[in-house]
Design an enzyme around this catalytic site. Structure first.
Site, PDB file in Angstrom:
ATOM      1  CE  LYS A  25      -2.321  -0.353   3.923  1.00  0.00           C
ATOM      2  NZ  LYS A  25      -3.085  -0.012   5.154  1.00  0.00           N
ATOM      3  CE  LYS A  81      -5.779  -4.030   2.057  1.00  0.00           C
ATOM      4  NZ  LYS A  81      -4.927  -4.146   3.256  1.00  0.00           N
TER       5      LYS A  81
END
Length: 228
Positions: A25, A81
């Site tokens: 991320k 995600k």
């Protein structure tokens, strides 16, 4: 219960390889900020563990979300995600359907993770409890809770153990997994073990308490030892 650790760079990922899942991320771009596809590819090349990739805290933009999900899957992510940073069940269904189709049509073995936020009321976004049934209906694999606003307050500041256990139990009844994250601390691990989600996601915990610091390999090992 598996430990997911979220490095923000290729270098930092090398300190996180003991984790069960390496989550790529970019914290500077949000709670579930997306990193670059070449970063996902490089981490996947050496991690020897499943790799997760966040694609963003999305507004109601199913086209953009589906394209981002497909890109992350093509770059090598095993878990894709997305955070739903908007309200409305019908809008959520459209985004979840698009993201799931984008991944599963070509990569049926990969996992789709749909995240809501423990602080959804202050964000004005959909409740994670409303996400679960839609995610299951659309063929996603996990429903997740994270914190949307990163101001030091944890998921436990907004949802207590009983609420998180209810979320996990609901997901099990629907046939999907649970992931819990959101400024989790070492002192939360006993509660998390009682809740028993499939995945817990951490960053600040293994950075010495500051998500803007650097992941420490020793703290990753400590967290693993405590949840086993």
């Amino acid at each position: 219960m598996q430990l997911l650790v979220s490095p923000s760079s290729i270098l930092e990922a090398r300190s996180a390889v003991d984790a069960d899942i390496i989550d790529v991320k970019k914290p500077s771009e949000g709670s579930l900020g997306a990193n670059f596809p070449w970063v996902i590819k490089e981490i996947k090349s050496f991690a020897k563990k499943p790799v997760s990739a966040a694609i963003g805290d999305f507004p109601y933009k199913p086209g953009q979300a589906s394209l981002a999900a497909y890109g992350a899957a093509c770059a090598g992510a095993d878990y894709i995600k997305i955070g739903l940073a908007f309200s409305g069940k019908s809008q959520a269904r459209e985004v979840i359907e698009a993201v799931t189709k984008a991944v599963k049509d070509e990569f049926p073995e990969k996992f789709v993770v749909i995240a809501g936020y423990s602080d959804y009321e202050r964000m004005g976004s959909i409740s994670p409890f409303d996400i679960s049934s839609i995610a299951a209906d659309c063929g996603a694999d996990f429903a997740m809770i994270d914190t949307g606003i990163k101001d030091g307050k944890s998921t436990f500041s907004f949802m207590d153990e009983a609420t998180l256990l209810r979320f996990t139990t609901q997901n099990k009844a629907l046939g999907i997994g649970t992931a819990l994250a959101g400024s989790l601390k070492f002192e939360d691990l006993d509660s998390l073990k009682r809740i028993d989600p499939e995945i817990i996601g951490v960053r600040g915990m293994v950075c010495g308490g500051d998500r803007n610091a650097t992941i420490r390999e020793d703290l990753v090992k400590t967290a693993l030892a405590m949840i086993r």
